[in-house]
Design a protein around this motif. Structure first.
Motif, PDB file in Angstrom:
ATOM      1  N   UNK A  16       0.824  -1.212   0.000  1.00 56.05           N
ATOM      2  CA  UNK A  16       0.000   0.000   0.000  1.00 56.05           C
ATOM      3  C   UNK A  16       0.857   1.259   0.000  1.00 56.05           C
ATOM      4  N   UNK A  17       1.906   1.266   0.827  1.00 54.61           N
ATOM      5  CA  UNK A  17       2.772   2.445   0.931  1.00 54.61           C
ATOM      6  C   UNK A  17       3.484   2.716  -0.392  1.00 54.61           C
ATOM      7  N   UNK A  18       3.995   1.667  -1.032  1.00 52.93           N
ATOM      8  CA  UNK A  18       4.687   1.862  -2.306  1.00 52.93           C
ATOM      9  C   UNK A  18       3.705   2.263  -3.415  1.00 52.93           C
ATOM     10  N   UNK A  19       2.495   1.747  -3.379  1.00 57.87           N
ATOM     11  CA  UNK A  19       1.488   2.147  -4.362  1.00 57.87           C
ATOM     12  C   UNK A  19       1.144   3.629  -4.190  1.00 57.87           C
ATOM     13  N   UNK A  20       1.019   4.076  -2.946  1.00 61.76           N
ATOM     14  CA  UNK A  20       0.764   5.499  -2.688  1.00 61.76           C
ATOM     15  C   UNK A  20       1.932   6.353  -3.159  1.00 61.76           C
ATOM     16  N   UNK A  21       3.143   5.860  -2.930  1.00 59.78           N
ATOM     17  CA  UNK A  21       4.334   6.587  -3.368  1.00 59.78           C
ATOM     18  C   UNK A  21       4.361   6.695  -4.891  1.00 59.78           C
ATOM     19  N   UNK A  22       4.036   5.612  -5.593  1.00 53.39           N
ATOM     20  CA  UNK A  22       3.991   5.645  -7.053  1.00 53.39           C
ATOM     21  C   UNK A  22       2.928   6.621  -7.560  1.00 53.39           C
ATOM     22  N   UNK A  23       1.796   6.684  -6.873  1.00 55.49           N
ATOM     23  CA  UNK A  23       0.747   7.638  -7.254  1.00 55.49           C
ATOM     24  C   UNK A  23       1.251   9.068  -7.140  1.00 55.49           C
ATOM     25  N   UNK A  24       1.945   9.364  -6.041  1.00 62.47           N
ATOM     26  CA  UNK A  24       2.491  10.698  -5.809  1.00 62.47           C
ATOM     27  C   UNK A  24       3.552  11.037  -6.859  1.00 62.47           C
ATOM     28  N   UNK A  25       4.414  10.082  -7.163  1.00 66.98           N
ATOM     29  CA  UNK A  25       5.453  10.305  -8.176  1.00 66.98           C
ATOM     30  C   UNK A  25       4.841  10.524  -9.555  1.00 66.98           C
ATOM     31  N   UNK A  26       3.780   9.796  -9.864  1.00 71.29           N
ATOM     32  CA  UNK A  26       3.143   9.982 -11.168  1.00 71.29           C
ATOM     33  C   UNK A  26       2.480  11.360 -11.267  1.00 71.29           C
ATOM     34  N   UNK A  27       1.959  11.866 -10.158  1.00 68.05           N
ATOM     35  CA  UNK A  27       1.413  13.231 -10.151  1.00 68.05           C
ATOM     36  C   UNK A  27       2.522  14.242 -10.434  1.00 68.05           C
ATOM     37  N   UNK A  28       3.685  14.030  -9.810  1.00 60.90           N
ATOM     38  CA  UNK A  28       4.807  14.935 -10.043  1.00 60.90           C
ATOM     39  C   UNK A  28       5.258  14.891 -11.504  1.00 60.90           C
ATOM     40  N   UNK A  29       5.367  13.695 -12.057  1.00 64.00           N
ATOM     41  CA  UNK A  29       5.801  13.559 -13.447  1.00 64.00           C
ATOM     42  C   UNK A  29       4.782  14.198 -14.391  1.00 64.00           C
ATOM     43  N   UNK A  30       3.506  14.020 -14.113  1.00 70.98           N
ATOM     44  CA  UNK A  30       2.468  14.584 -14.973  1.00 70.98           C
ATOM     45  C   UNK A  30       2.479  16.110 -14.949  1.00 70.98           C
ATOM     46  N   UNK A  31       2.968  16.696 -13.868  1.00 68.98           N
ATOM     47  CA  UNK A  31       2.957  18.154 -13.724  1.00 68.98           C
ATOM     48  C   UNK A  31       4.325  18.792 -13.889  1.00 68.98           C
ATOM     49  N   UNK A  32       5.255  18.083 -14.519  1.00 74.27           N
ATOM     50  CA  UNK A  32       6.609  18.608 -14.668  1.00 74.27           C
ATOM     51  C   UNK A  32       6.623  19.929 -15.442  1.00 74.27           C
ATOM     52  N   UNK A  33       5.703  20.135 -16.368  1.00 70.03           N
ATOM     53  CA  UNK A  33       5.648  21.366 -17.162  1.00 70.03           C
ATOM     54  C   UNK A  33       4.561  22.334 -16.713  1.00 70.03           C
ATOM     55  N   UNK A  34       3.948  22.086 -15.574  1.00 66.03           N
ATOM     56  CA  UNK A  34       2.886  22.956 -15.070  1.00 66.03           C
ATOM     57  C   UNK A  34       3.504  24.140 -14.335  1.00 66.03           C
ATOM     58  N   UNK A  35       3.263  25.365 -14.802  1.00 66.51           N
ATOM     59  CA  UNK A  35       3.839  26.532 -14.129  1.00 66.51           C
ATOM     60  C   UNK A  35       3.357  26.640 -12.683  1.00 66.51           C
ATOM     61  N   UNK A  36       4.291  26.887 -11.781  1.00 66.88           N
ATOM     62  CA  UNK A  36       3.972  27.079 -10.375  1.00 66.88           C
ATOM     63  C   UNK A  36       3.757  25.801  -9.585  1.00 66.88           C
ATOM     64  N   UNK A  37       3.890  24.644 -10.220  1.00 67.76           N
ATOM     65  CA  UNK A  37       3.664  23.376  -9.516  1.00 67.76           C
ATOM     66  C   UNK A  37       4.854  23.067  -8.616  1.00 67.76           C
ATOM     67  N   UNK A  38       4.562  22.693  -7.386  1.00 69.86           N
ATOM     68  CA  UNK A  38       5.608  22.290  -6.439  1.00 69.86           C
ATOM     69  C   UNK A  38       5.566  20.777  -6.266  1.00 69.86           C
ATOM     70  N   UNK A  39       6.735  20.193  -6.290  1.00 69.94           N
ATOM     71  CA  UNK A  39       6.897  18.746  -6.148  1.00 69.94           C
ATOM     72  C   UNK A  39       6.315  18.283  -4.815  1.00 69.94           C
ATOM     73  N   UNK A  40       5.574  17.182  -4.853  1.00 71.47           N
ATOM     74  CA  UNK A  40       5.001  16.606  -3.633  1.00 71.47           C
ATOM     75  C   UNK A  40       5.912  15.492  -3.127  1.00 71.47           C
ATOM     76  N   UNK A  41       6.111  15.461  -1.827  1.00 69.74           N
ATOM     77  CA  UNK A  41       6.869  14.387  -1.189  1.00 69.74           C
ATOM     78  C   UNK A  41       6.085  13.904   0.022  1.00 69.74           C
ATOM     79  N   UNK A  42       6.365  12.676   0.415  1.00 70.82           N
ATOM     80  CA  UNK A  42       5.730  12.122   1.610  1.00 70.82           C
ATOM     81  C   UNK A  42       6.664  11.066   2.193  1.00 70.82           C
ATOM     82  N   UNK A  43       6.998  11.202   3.453  1.00 67.15           N
ATOM     83  CA  UNK A  43       7.864  10.196   4.079  1.00 67.15           C
ATOM     84  C   UNK A  43       7.048   8.973   4.495  1.00 67.15           C
ATOM     85  N   UNK A  44       7.741   7.879   4.695  1.00 64.88           N
ATOM     86  CA  UNK A  44       7.089   6.706   5.261  1.00 64.88           C
ATOM     87  C   UNK A  44       7.134   6.823   6.774  1.00 64.88           C
ATOM     88  N   UNK A  45       6.166   6.219   7.424  1.00 69.21           N
ATOM     89  CA  UNK A  45       6.164   6.196   8.893  1.00 69.21           C
ATOM     90  C   UNK A  45       5.764   4.806   9.361  1.00 69.21           C
TER      91      UNK A  45
END
Length: 129
Positions: A16-45
Motif C-alpha cells: 500500500x505504501x509503495x502504491x501510494x508513493x507511485x501515485x504521488x510520483x506519477x502526479x509529479x511527473x504529470x505536472x513537470x511542465x505545469x507553471x507554479x507546480x511544487x513537487x510533492x513528497x511524503x515520508x514513510x512512517x
C-alpha cells in the motif's frame, strides 16, 4: 498460523505504501511542465498494528519548498514584463529514479506476500494429510 498473518499484514502495508508513493510520483511527473507546480513528497512512517508488530504507511504529503525554475519565454501568457515566468520544481530524472525504486520495492513486497501465501498453503496441505 499467526506468524503467516503477521507477515501478510506487514507485506500488504508495504504494498500500500509503495502504491501510494507511485501515485504521488506519477502526479509529479504529470505536472513537470505545469507553471507554479511544487513537487510533492511524503515520508514513510511506522504504524504499530500491535505492540510486537509494526507496519509502514505513507506520511503526510508535503510540498517541496525549493525554488521554482525561472523560464524565459516572452510569448507565454504567464510571463511578466521581462518575459519570465515560474515553472515547476520537479526534476524528471529524480522522479523517474524514485519511481523505479518504488516499483522494485513494490515487487519485492509482492514476492514476499506471494511466498508467505504459498508457505501457508503448503502447511495447510501437510496438515490435511
Amino acid at each position: 498460523m499467526n506468524a503467516f498473518a503477521d507477515a501478510l499484514t506487514v507485506t500488504s502495508s508495504g504494498l500500500r505504501a509503495q502504491a501510494d508513493r507511485l501515485r504521488l510520483l506519477s502526479e509529479n511527473i504529470a505536472n513537470v511542465d505545469t507553471p507554479g507546480y511544487r513537487r510533492k513528497t511524503a515520508p514513510f512512517r511506522l504504524t504499530e498494528t500491535r505492540t510486537d508488530l509494526s507496519a509502514v504507511s505513507m506520511g503526510d504529503v508535503r510540498l517541496d519548498r525549493s525554488d521554482l525554475e525561472v523560464i524565459h519565454d516572452p510569448s507565454h501568457p504567464l510571463a511578466d514584463a521581462t518575459g519570465h515566468y515560474k515553472g515547476s520544481n520537479v526534476d524528471l530524472i529524480i522522479e523517474i529514479a524514485d519511481a523505479r525504486e518504488a516499483q522494485r520495492s513494490y515487487e519485492a513486497n509482492l514476492k514476499m506476500f506471494d511466498q508467505t501465501r504459498q508457505m501457508s498453503s503448503s502447511l495447510l496441505d501437510l496438515l490435511r494429510r
